[in-house]
Scaffold this active site. Structure first.
Site: not given
Ligand code: DSN
Length: 412
Positions: A45, A47, A196, A222, A225, A231
């Site tokens: 933990y 925090e 984003d 994110t 990707k 993730r």
């Molecule tokens: N779920 C993602 C996508 O497929 O683009 C975006 O959050």
């Protein structure tokens, strides 16, 4: 370990190894990144933030989180980073809180035009907490900076949001910054600029498109990707005051204990992303995506064209079927895609007129340009043929996938 779970793992591993994964938001992390995800860092933990935790015993956790922050900052040339958001949506939730007040106006691209659920969709927290208005794309489905300029003046927003989930073309972040600055010069409302970059973060890190960290007040992403990490989400900024507000918005405002095993895995992935081989990988992704798009166009299909890792195939116009039907047909032979709205779509999102196709994941496994062309021929055949010879196409898919690396054995 647990027979029932192990059996499911085996089935999913087989599905991934034998299939062609074209969902453009997916990718495969390295063995090393996955090892970090399952490390004992999970048991702590922590925090708070490095040096300011609410729990004892954080000496090594702090070292790990600091290393992750430094690697991320170096990757994008940013001054401040928060690596704790559990996901891209969580990152956006915290980012809005750090930048604007509830009820204030955000100018973004609509989900149907390629935006994201958290960019003001009626079913997301975003539209319920903030007042979202949208800039439309131009007639050719490209960003039209003249429209952006007009919308800035018409809506006088507190925040302008760029960065998309289904936009296949280059984005001129520099131009957006100029437009916002020009608008701010004659407006009483000061508009902030947020990007984003979740989909194209890897392309940015590799230097193949403009870096929004050079122009925006705040950038979210994110990490799973095109960045090929675990993730999760991250937030970057060059502004010290915004950085302080971001930290408070992540913890304690919207999250509790950070996932320190995932932060360790992010650090491992960011190190991989800084290697010259990552640049080579991203170049191959761009080439493969274009090769598949161009071959489909050559076969007579209506495709969007592409400057990045994705393109849109208009299946309604090309094959007279919906995106949902196309997704199911492709899935029946082991090709995974997702249905997607096309600019000006008249069908509902659950049906949609197109599918979104991307090459980040298969390129990680070793897909070549010749195979990207072969995949276009295969997609065209599957969507055109009626009745569909599932056995024949499944064998072709397995034959291609069998030449690629095992998804559980990847190392970059
Ligand atoms: N779920 C993602 C996508 O497929 O683009 C975006 O959050």
């Amino acid at each position: 370990m647990d027979r029932e779970i192990e059996d499911i793992f085996a089935l999913e591993t087989k599905r991934q190894n034998e299939g062609i994964e074209l969902i453009c938001s997916e990718n495969y992390p390295s063995k090393e990144t996955r090892l970090a995800m399952s490390s004992i860092m999970v048991a702590k933990y922590a925090e708070g933030f490095p040096g300011h935790r609410y729990y004892g015993g954080c000496e090594f956790i702090d070292r790990c989180e600091n290393l992750c922050i430094e690697r991320l900052k170096a990757l994008f040339g940013a001054k401040f980073a928060n690596v704790q958001p559990h996901s891209g949506s969580q990152a956006n939730f915290a980012a809005y809180h750090a930048l604007i007040n509830p009820g204030e106006t955000v100018l973004s691209l609509e989900l149907n035009d390629g935006g994201h659920l958290t960019h003001g969709s009626p079913v997301s927290f975003s539209s319920q907490m903030y007042h979202f208005v949208h800039y439309p794309l131009g007639e050719d489905a490209h960003l039209d900076y003249g429209i952006v300029e007009k919308c800035l003046d018409e809506y006088d927003p507190n925040l302008f949001l760029a960065g998309y989930s289904a936009y296949p073309y280059a984005i001129d972040f520099k131009r957006m910054r100029e437009l916002i600055d020009e608008h701010n010069a004659h407006s009483s409302t000061h508009c902030l600029f947020m990007v984003d970059m979740a989909h194209i973060a890897g392309i940015i890190a590799a230097g193949y498109c403009q870096n929004p960290c050079d122009y925006a007040d705040l950038v979210t992403s994110t990490t799973h990707k095109t960045l090929r990490g675990p993730r999760g989400g991250v937030i970057l900024t060059n502004d010290p005051d915004i950085a302080k507000r971001v930290d408070k918005a992540v913890f304690p405002y919207s999250q509790g204990g950070p996932l320190e095993n995932i932060i360790a895995a992010k650090a491992v992935a960011f190190r991989e992303d800084a290697e010259p081989s990552f640049k080579t990988y991203i170049k191959k992704v761009l080439d493969n995506t274009k090769a598949c798009n161009d071959e489909l166009a050559h076969l007579g299909a209506t495709v969007s064209g592409t400057d990045n890792h994705l393109f849109l195939l208009n299946v309604l116009k090309t094959y007279g079927i919906t995106g949902k039907e196309a997704q199911l047909k492709l899935e029946s032979v082991g090709v995974t895609t997702n249905k997607n709205m096309i600019h000006g779509d008249t069908l509902k999102p659950a049906e949609a007129s197109g599918v979104r196709i991307g090459f980040a994941a298969v390129t990680t496994r070793g897909c070549t340009k010749e195979q990207a062309v072969e995949i276009a021929d295969l997609i065209d055949g599957v969507l055109k043929d009626e009745p569909l010879d599932v056995a024949y196409y499944s064998l072709r898919v397995k034959a291609i996938a069998s030449t690629w690396k095992d998804v559980a054995e990847l190392s970059f």
